[in-house]
Design an enzyme around this catalytic site. Sequence first.
Site, mmCIF file in Angstrom:
data_model
loop_
_atom_site.group_PDB
_atom_site.id
_atom_site.type_symbol
_atom_site.label_atom_id
_atom_site.label_comp_id
_atom_site.label_asym_id
_atom_site.label_seq_id
_atom_site.Cartn_x
_atom_site.Cartn_y
_atom_site.Cartn_z
ATOM 1 N N LYS A 192 1.129 -1.168 -0.004
ATOM 2 C CA LYS A 192 0.042 0.135 -0.153
ATOM 3 C C LYS A 192 0.940 1.198 -0.088
ATOM 4 O O LYS A 192 1.598 1.732 0.932
ATOM 5 C CB LYS A 192 -1.086 0.152 1.174
ATOM 6 N N GLU A 267 9.607 1.025 11.080
ATOM 7 C CA GLU A 267 10.580 1.981 10.711
ATOM 8 C C GLU A 267 9.965 3.418 10.754
ATOM 9 O O GLU A 267 9.445 3.805 9.783
ATOM 10 C CB GLU A 267 10.746 1.758 9.215
ATOM 11 N N CYS A 301 13.808 10.283 7.049
ATOM 12 C CA CYS A 301 13.657 9.894 8.644
ATOM 13 C C CYS A 301 15.043 9.929 9.363
ATOM 14 O O CYS A 301 14.966 10.125 10.244
ATOM 15 C CB CYS A 301 13.076 8.311 8.659
ATOM 16 N N GLU A 401 10.351 15.721 15.506
ATOM 17 C CA GLU A 401 10.776 15.327 14.008
ATOM 18 C C GLU A 401 9.884 16.587 13.457
ATOM 19 O O GLU A 401 8.812 16.592 13.338
ATOM 20 C CB GLU A 401 10.201 14.166 13.693
HETATM 21 P P1 NAI Z 1 1.921 8.242 8.120
HETATM 22 O O1 NAI Z 1 2.686 7.528 8.860
HETATM 23 O O2 NAI Z 1 0.457 8.525 8.517
HETATM 24 O O3 NAI Z 1 2.064 7.516 6.717
HETATM 25 C C1 NAI Z 1 2.823 6.695 6.055
HETATM 26 C C2 NAI Z 1 1.856 5.656 5.466
HETATM 27 O O4 NAI Z 1 1.044 4.843 6.082
HETATM 28 C C3 NAI Z 1 1.092 5.910 4.263
HETATM 29 O O5 NAI Z 1 1.091 5.037 3.289
HETATM 30 C C4 NAI Z 1 -0.247 5.992 4.909
HETATM 31 O O6 NAI Z 1 -1.316 5.740 3.816
HETATM 32 C C5 NAI Z 1 -0.170 4.826 5.808
HETATM 33 N N1 NAI Z 1 -1.051 4.798 7.049
HETATM 34 C C6 NAI Z 1 -1.794 5.997 7.409
HETATM 35 N N2 NAI Z 1 -2.457 5.558 8.438
HETATM 36 C C7 NAI Z 1 -2.570 4.334 8.469
HETATM 37 C C8 NAI Z 1 -3.360 3.268 9.209
HETATM 38 N N3 NAI Z 1 -4.189 3.569 10.217
HETATM 39 N N4 NAI Z 1 -3.031 1.937 9.070
HETATM 40 C C9 NAI Z 1 -2.137 1.591 8.037
HETATM 41 N N5 NAI Z 1 -1.479 2.442 7.120
HETATM 42 C C10 NAI Z 1 -1.506 3.776 7.540
HETATM 43 O O7 NAI Z 1 2.746 9.714 7.764
HETATM 44 P P2 NAI Z 1 2.076 11.164 7.180
HETATM 45 O O8 NAI Z 1 0.666 11.481 7.730
HETATM 46 O O9 NAI Z 1 1.940 11.137 5.517
HETATM 47 O O10 NAI Z 1 3.200 12.023 7.473
HETATM 48 C C11 NAI Z 1 3.272 12.617 8.817
HETATM 49 C C12 NAI Z 1 4.424 12.342 9.566
HETATM 50 O O11 NAI Z 1 5.073 11.121 9.503
HETATM 51 C C13 NAI Z 1 5.561 13.357 8.795
HETATM 52 O O12 NAI Z 1 5.408 14.705 9.230
HETATM 53 C C14 NAI Z 1 6.862 12.693 9.321
HETATM 54 O O13 NAI Z 1 7.221 13.210 10.283
HETATM 55 C C15 NAI Z 1 6.565 11.345 9.504
HETATM 56 N N6 NAI Z 1 7.074 10.410 8.239
HETATM 57 C C16 NAI Z 1 8.012 9.746 8.484
HETATM 58 C C17 NAI Z 1 8.608 8.832 7.517
HETATM 59 C C18 NAI Z 1 9.707 7.945 7.855
HETATM 60 O O14 NAI Z 1 10.370 7.717 6.817
HETATM 61 N N7 NAI Z 1 10.151 7.438 8.793
HETATM 62 C C19 NAI Z 1 7.893 8.805 6.117
HETATM 63 C C20 NAI Z 1 6.797 9.614 6.132
HETATM 64 C C21 NAI Z 1 6.303 10.519 7.046
#
Ligand code: NAI
Length: 498
Positions: A192, A267, A301, A401
């Site tokens: 996904k 991660e 990240c 972050e």
């Molecule tokens: P998010 O963690 O909500 O999204 C990442 C993935 O998780 C996306 O594919 C999203 O569709 C999916 N997702 C969201 N809710 C879910 C659920 N309940 N069950 C399963 N999958 C789900 O991150 P978002 O809102 O896009 O970004 C918010 C913050 O997250 C950013 O500001 C940043 O700080 C952090 N982030 C960290 C990343 C990393 O590489 N560690 C990558 C992206 C965001």
Amino acid sequence: MSDGLSALVAEYKDTSRITDLPNRHFIAGKWTPPINGGMMESFDPGNGEAFHEFADGDAADIEYAVENAHAAFNGEWSAATPATRGAVLARASSLIRRHAARLSVAECLDTGKTLQEAEGDVMGAARCFEYYSGLPDKFEGRSIPLGPEYLAYTNWEPVGVTGHIIPWNYPISTVSRSIAPAIAAGCTAVVKPAEQTPLTALMIAELLLQAGLPAGVLNVVTGRGVTAGAPLVSHPLVRHISFTGSTNTGIEVIRAAARNVTSVLPELGGKSPLVVLDDADMASAVDGAIGAIYENAGQICSAGSRLIVTRKSHSSLMETLVSRARGLTLGHGLRRPDMGAINSSKHLAKISSAVEAARARGLKIVTGGAVTTDPETGKGWFYEPTIFDDAPVDDPIAQDEIFGPVLAVQIAEDIEEAIAMANSTNYALVAGVYTRDFAAAHQLARRIDAGQVFINEYFAGGISVPFGGNRMSGFGREKGIEGMRTYLKLKSVAARIS
Ligand code: NAI
Ligand code: MG
């Protein structure tokens, strides 16, 4: 249709579109429309405009994809020899290289990153499939001496159907480092991608089918987190979940997986320190610090978002650092500026509000600190390269972050304080150390809590070096041999033979 880089760039310039980008799910080896018919738009952060539509999937599509992945696991794929699995991955690696221009342009437009960064990510993806192509036939078990009356041994078996939740900052890199070891291990998968960046996961799935991967082994369902991600991570047939994203969503995913006793590799976020000691090669430390926070506009990240320096070196280091940050060019990724866009208007607002809150608390911004646009078009979602000086250890700017081009500089009185500062957040993903003192470098590497430490080159490493965090940054390791072990379960066999 041309796959040449300049033709693709010209096509986008002339029509604001790229023809033949995928717009449906990829399930059971076929482009599959969403069962409930929903579509959503993908935006080009470089100009803030929608350039593509794709499937807004939900639980029904996830159900269909998981059923297919389950059937494929019990079918042809579990019978494939390790050498066959390796050969598929090796062919996929060549196909990624052959289609690099198209993949890079798609990634650049979907994420907002610069074309050169997207090209680097695509080459990294090819290298990832190449790396894991060599591993399937090398996971050996052991025999355990129980004496003459017994034979005991261990076997590695694939865990089964795996779910992969991909973020928007490094779509092709993350999908590759997650899928390649899963396939190498003999697992099947449902991916996904993030709703902001669906394209390259779909393109990779099509290339893997061309490389000889049986239909149903790799399925991609696009859509949003709550509607498509949540049903995937709570599906009882999914036996392992690899999740990359925010700590808060990661906690929800772990909770959902717990109900089925499914393993999770989270991660998550970071607030990684880059420590510069007084004897460091300062030019290379500044280079490292600039790359650590402004690469991918800080949406990493493992970004080096805190620069820790002693008072003695502080002012001279700041002088070069600030002038380098001010010299960075911004713009639409296809023009290859130094720094690209912020992935979404929502995320841009989040970065801006973190900076404004710190400004209101009286913190010192020495450069940047504003939302901006592509200077050529006046459009797009951009944020200036920003530096806070002398950030207090307990301030949110040094704790939380931000996931953007915002660096917090912290001043330490000595090495002991620098180490304490490095370890002062809830995160522990990576760390950088710059010094010419061999012993000090390795002392710091030991004493800083992190999954990976870079010495004298931030981001040194690559696919063969294990990667992952401690504490609120997550657990488990991706990349390297450990990255494949995640997708294997150990079976012990003990037999009486007399
Ligand atoms: P998010 O963690 O909500 O999204 C990442 C993935 O998780 C996306 O594919 C999203 O569709 C999916 N997702 C969201 N809710 C879910 C659920 N309940 N069950 C399963 N999958 C789900 O991150 P978002 O809102 O896009 O970004 C918010 C913050 O997250 C950013 O500001 C940043 O700080 C952090 N982030 C960290 C990343 C990393 O590489 N560690 C990558 C992206 C965001
Ligand atoms: Mg997009």
